[in-house]
Design a protein around this motif. Structure first.
Motif, PDB file in Angstrom:
ATOM      1  N   HIS A 197       0.839  -1.199   0.000  1.00  0.00           N
ATOM      2  CA  HIS A 197       0.000   0.000   0.000  1.00  0.00           C
ATOM      3  C   HIS A 197       0.879   1.256   0.000  1.00  0.00           C
ATOM      4  CE1 HIS A 197      -3.035  -2.873   1.728  1.00  0.00           C
ATOM      5  NE2 HIS A 197      -3.822  -2.209   0.896  1.00  0.00           N
ATOM      6  N   GLU A 198       1.915   1.227   0.829  1.00  0.00           N
ATOM      7  CA  GLU A 198       2.815   2.378   0.895  1.00  0.00           C
ATOM      8  C   GLU A 198       3.542   2.566  -0.432  1.00  0.00           C
ATOM      9  OE1 GLU A 198       6.617   4.174   3.425  1.00  0.00           O
ATOM     10  OE2 GLU A 198       5.871   2.150   3.875  1.00  0.00           O
ATOM     11  N   LEU A 199       3.948   1.462  -1.054  1.00  0.00           N
ATOM     12  CA  LEU A 199       4.600   1.528  -2.357  1.00  0.00           C
ATOM     13  C   LEU A 199       3.689   2.215  -3.377  1.00  0.00           C
ATOM     14  CD1 LEU A 199       6.586  -1.309  -4.117  1.00  0.00           C
ATOM     15  CD2 LEU A 199       4.788  -0.121  -5.351  1.00  0.00           C
ATOM     16  N   LEU A 205       2.648   9.314  -6.282  1.00  0.00           N
ATOM     17  CA  LEU A 205       3.033  10.706  -6.046  1.00  0.00           C
ATOM     18  C   LEU A 205       4.127  11.176  -7.001  1.00  0.00           C
ATOM     19  CD1 LEU A 205       2.994  11.050  -2.145  1.00  0.00           C
ATOM     20  CD2 LEU A 205       1.613  12.358  -3.766  1.00  0.00           C
ATOM     21  N   VAL A 206       5.093  10.309  -7.325  1.00  0.00           N
ATOM     22  CA  VAL A 206       6.223  10.762  -8.141  1.00  0.00           C
ATOM     23  C   VAL A 206       5.849  10.951  -9.606  1.00  0.00           C
ATOM     24  CG1 VAL A 206       7.890   9.666  -6.616  1.00  0.00           C
ATOM     25  CG2 VAL A 206       7.095   8.425  -8.631  1.00  0.00           C
ATOM     26  N   PHE A 213       9.586  19.518  -5.618  1.00  0.00           N
ATOM     27  CA  PHE A 213       8.306  19.524  -4.915  1.00  0.00           C
ATOM     28  C   PHE A 213       8.082  18.190  -4.209  1.00  0.00           C
ATOM     29  CE2 PHE A 213       3.771  18.628  -4.691  1.00  0.00           C
ATOM     30  CZ  PHE A 213       3.262  19.791  -4.140  1.00  0.00           C
ATOM     31  N   GLY A 214       8.501  17.094  -4.834  1.00  0.00           N
ATOM     32  CA  GLY A 214       8.339  15.772  -4.229  1.00  0.00           C
ATOM     33  C   GLY A 214       9.018  15.694  -2.870  1.00  0.00           C
ATOM     34  N   ASP A 215      10.221  16.251  -2.774  1.00  0.00           N
ATOM     35  CA  ASP A 215      10.909  16.271  -1.486  1.00  0.00           C
ATOM     36  C   ASP A 215      10.278  17.287  -0.541  1.00  0.00           C
ATOM     37  OD1 ASP A 215      12.634  14.268  -2.098  1.00  0.00           O
ATOM     38  OD2 ASP A 215      14.396  15.532  -2.414  1.00  0.00           O
ATOM     39  N   GLY A 216       9.785  18.389  -1.108  1.00  0.00           N
ATOM     40  CA  GLY A 216       9.144  19.396  -0.274  1.00  0.00           C
ATOM     41  C   GLY A 216       7.822  18.924   0.308  1.00  0.00           C
ATOM     42  N   LEU A 217       7.184  17.974  -0.375  1.00  0.00           N
ATOM     43  CA  LEU A 217       5.888  17.480   0.053  1.00  0.00           C
ATOM     44  C   LEU A 217       6.062  16.447   1.174  1.00  0.00           C
ATOM     45  CD1 LEU A 217       2.877  17.897  -0.799  1.00  0.00           C
ATOM     46  CD2 LEU A 217       3.097  15.763  -2.077  1.00  0.00           C
ATOM     47  N   GLN A 218       6.495  16.937   2.315  1.00  0.00           N
ATOM     48  CA  GLN A 218       6.641  16.104   3.509  1.00  0.00           C
ATOM     49  C   GLN A 218       7.767  15.070   3.420  1.00  0.00           C
ATOM     50  OE1 GLN A 218       5.216  17.591   5.875  1.00  0.00           O
ATOM     51  NE2 GLN A 218       3.343  16.533   6.464  1.00  0.00           N
ATOM     52  N   CYS A 373      13.919   4.057  -3.309  1.00  0.00           N
ATOM     53  CA  CYS A 373      13.894   3.087  -4.413  1.00  0.00           C
ATOM     54  C   CYS A 373      12.533   3.119  -5.108  1.00  0.00           C
ATOM     55  CB  CYS A 373      14.168   1.674  -3.896  1.00  0.00           C
ATOM     56  SG  CYS A 373      15.865   1.383  -3.376  1.00  0.00           S
ATOM     57  N   CYS A 374      11.467   3.166  -4.319  1.00  0.00           N
ATOM     58  CA  CYS A 374      10.113   3.240  -4.890  1.00  0.00           C
ATOM     59  C   CYS A 374      10.001   4.446  -5.815  1.00  0.00           C
ATOM     60  CB  CYS A 374       9.064   3.359  -3.786  1.00  0.00           C
ATOM     61  SG  CYS A 374       8.919   1.910  -2.709  1.00  0.00           S
ATOM     62  N   SER A 375      10.515   5.582  -5.361  1.00  0.00           N
ATOM     63  CA  SER A 375      10.415   6.820  -6.134  1.00  0.00           C
ATOM     64  C   SER A 375      11.297   6.782  -7.378  1.00  0.00           C
ATOM     65  CB  SER A 375      10.814   8.014  -5.266  1.00  0.00           C
ATOM     66  OG  SER A 375       9.957   8.160  -4.159  1.00  0.00           O
ATOM     67  N   THR A 376      12.540   6.396  -7.186  1.00  0.00           N
ATOM     68  CA  THR A 376      13.493   6.374  -8.299  1.00  0.00           C
ATOM     69  C   THR A 376      13.013   5.482  -9.424  1.00  0.00           C
ATOM     70  OG1 THR A 376      15.358   6.749  -6.802  1.00  0.00           O
ATOM     71  CG2 THR A 376      15.868   5.820  -8.949  1.00  0.00           C
ATOM     72  N   ILE A 377      12.549   4.295  -9.061  1.00  0.00           N
ATOM     73  CA  ILE A 377      12.152   3.310 -10.067  1.00  0.00           C
ATOM     74  C   ILE A 377      10.900   3.755 -10.811  1.00  0.00           C
ATOM     75  CG2 ILE A 377      11.315   0.933 -10.333  1.00  0.00           C
ATOM     76  CD1 ILE A 377      13.277   0.240  -7.976  1.00  0.00           C
TER      77      ILE A 377
END
Length: 522
Positions: A197-199, A205-206, A213-218, A373-377
């Protein structure tokens, strides 16, 4: 309203449209729709002369348009109101995907989301969450992301509060008791929430293609709140967790220093305990702190007389100053240089115990790196989708780019890497779902380290290929190549943050060597 306008549109033959091909009387055809550009021509950002080309004025211009512009341009009110009719007997074929639905472009989605494929990892709750999360990102988050990425301002607080109400902020912290009994998006029960679910949340989001913005968003919450949740006293938990998840307060993780990047043991920020034990006096600096410019709380690694500790330092304690650091992406991430000048921190703000700082810091790394890893991929896959579209619609020497074997070979290489990365990620994620937190630290630290190191090499490969295939557009911060430009400019962030590629590759092998059996001989 849109349907009513569609009914009012007139129907024209191509011969009728062809008569309107001169200054002051200019029509064109794009995807079976007739556009009246008579007044717009002189306002055209690309100059009016290109609109009077004999292959454009009064003609079918669909191929020409999509060789130069994003489809979203046609959806803007300023352009959509130029539509005056349709072509008799023809219908538009270029229709946006249904909101929340997976893309139909081959390899644009992980295999579990693609038509005709199956997965043992995902159930109906994961699919419901994906669909609702995608619709939310596309409808609500995307516009804010693009605006903030451009102007460098922090993400809208109202957006973060809305995400808090929907349970998104809490879900980004992963499975745990903090989700039990909480109302979550798509009807997912907190008790059933797992790492898949978290994945889903992270990968959806990405897709907005706004790295800063992705890093700025919490981003600071995702890495700065877990130490409080896992090791903090009940007093600290009560003060911090719910306000942060609600978007009322902001937190960041302050470990890196100018003198000690990946060398956690070499940090110099020192916390001197008072003689009566009531407080610490903290002096030192931290650097590259995500969300630091607007954080209310700093989860801070410090040296003490006992060794190392982690303190929760409030901005309002006094003596805390933050300065913006400009990086390759926008300032919306709030990347900061932090100075602690004789900051008086009550002892009750020690997270865990004095002396167990390194244990707390290391326990936080696994989840942080897995999220990256989730974001990068997923970011890499998004670029694969852009290139599949681009090479299909862009023509060179009279043929689509993908008619060239060398281009197809490049696509095959990057798509294979993206697929392999996602499958390794899902395999690791499954192990996380089956292991306790302690088992993850013991058996998966090496796997996650190697996965992160390798996935950022994959993103580097994809960034390189994408710019070459997009040409000048891959270097332009607007238009058709904007996602490629953003990705190429920022893909190295994940190769550094959370541990550089080389250090994590070494960590992965060192973890493996600890498990080498003594009797293993050739």
């Amino acid at each position: 309203m849109a349907a009513q306008k569609q009914q009012e549109l007139k129907s024209f033959s191509r011969e009728e449209v062809a008569k309107h091909n001169k200054p002051g009387d200019l029509w064109i055809i794009i995807d079976a729709k007739v556009y009246n550009l008579s007044k717009f021509a002189e306002l055209h950002p690309g100059g009016e002369s290109v609109l009077y080309d004999e292959e454009v004025a009064g003609q079918e211009a669909t191929e020409t348009f999509f060789g130069l512009h994003l489809h979203e341009v046609l959806l803007r009110p300023s352009y959509s109101r130029l539509v005056i009719g349709t072509i008799k007997g023809e219908e538009s074929v270029i229709v946006p995907d249904e909101l929340g639905a997976p893309s139909k472009v081959p390899y644009a989605e992980p295999m579990w989301l693609s038509q005709n494929f199956h997965s043992p990892y995902y159930n109906d709750s994961h699919r419901r969450l994906q669909r609702e999360m995608r619709a939310y990102v596309d409808e609500t988050v995307y516009e804010v992301a693009q605006r903030c990425e451009a102007n460098g301002k922090r993400p809208d607080v109202e957006l973060i509060k809305d995400m808090g109400k929907r349970g998104i902020n809490a879900m980004r912290m992963g499975p745990g008791k903090h989700l039990h009994g909480r109302t979550l998006m798509a009807g997912v029960k907190g008790e059933e929430f797992d790492y898949f679910h978290e994945l889903v949340i992270t990968q959806e989001l990405v897709r907005m293609g706004a790295r800063g913005f992705g890093d700025g968003l919490q981003g600071g919450m995702v890495i700065g709140l877990p130490p409080v949740m896992n090791f903090g006293s009940q007093k600290l938990k009560d003060e911090v967790i719910e306000p942060v998840l609600a978007g009322e307060k902001f937190i960041c993780l302050a470990i890196s220093e100018a003198f000690a990047g990946s060398d956690v043991m070499g940090l110099r920020t020192f916390a001197k305990k008072s003689e009566d034990g009531s407080h610490y006096i903290v002096n030192g600096t931290k650097k590259w702190i995500t969300n630091g410019t607007f954080a209310d709380y700093f989860t801070t690694a410090v040296k003490t007389d006992e060794g190392f500790a982690v303190l929760l330092i409030r901005r309002d304690f006094g003596g805390v100053e933050t300065k913006q650091i400009k990086t390759s992406y926008s300032t919306t991430a709030g990347t900061a240089y932090v100075t602690f000048d004789n900051v008086k921190v009550p002892s009750e703000y020690v997270i865990g115990e004095d002396g167990m700082g390194i244990q707390i810091v290391l326990s936080n790394f696994n989840h942080e790196r897995w999220v990256m890893c989730c974001s990068t991929i997923r970011s890499s896959r998004a670029i694969c989708e852009v290139l599949m579209k681009w090479t299909s619609q862009r023509k060179a020497f009279g043929k689509p780019l993908n008619s060239q074997a060398v281009v197809r070979g490049k696509l095959a290489g990057i798509i294979s890497e993206a697929e392999a990365a996602q499958n390794w990620l899902e395999s690791v994620t499954y192990q996380m779902c089956k292991m306790s937190y302690k088992q993850q630290s013991l058996f998966l630290a090496g796997q996650v380290a190697l996965l992160k190191s390798w996935s950022t090499r994959v993103s580097n490969d994809i960034a390189d290929v994408s710019v070459n295939l997009a040409g000048g557009r891959g270097l332009t911060q607007s238009g058709m190549g904007k996602m490629i430009e953003m990705f190429a400019r920022t893909s190295k962030f994940d190769a550094v943050l959370g541990g550089s590629e080389e250090i994590l590759a070494d960590l992965g092998i060192r973890q493996a060597l600890r498990l080498m059996p003594e009797n293993a001989k050739l």
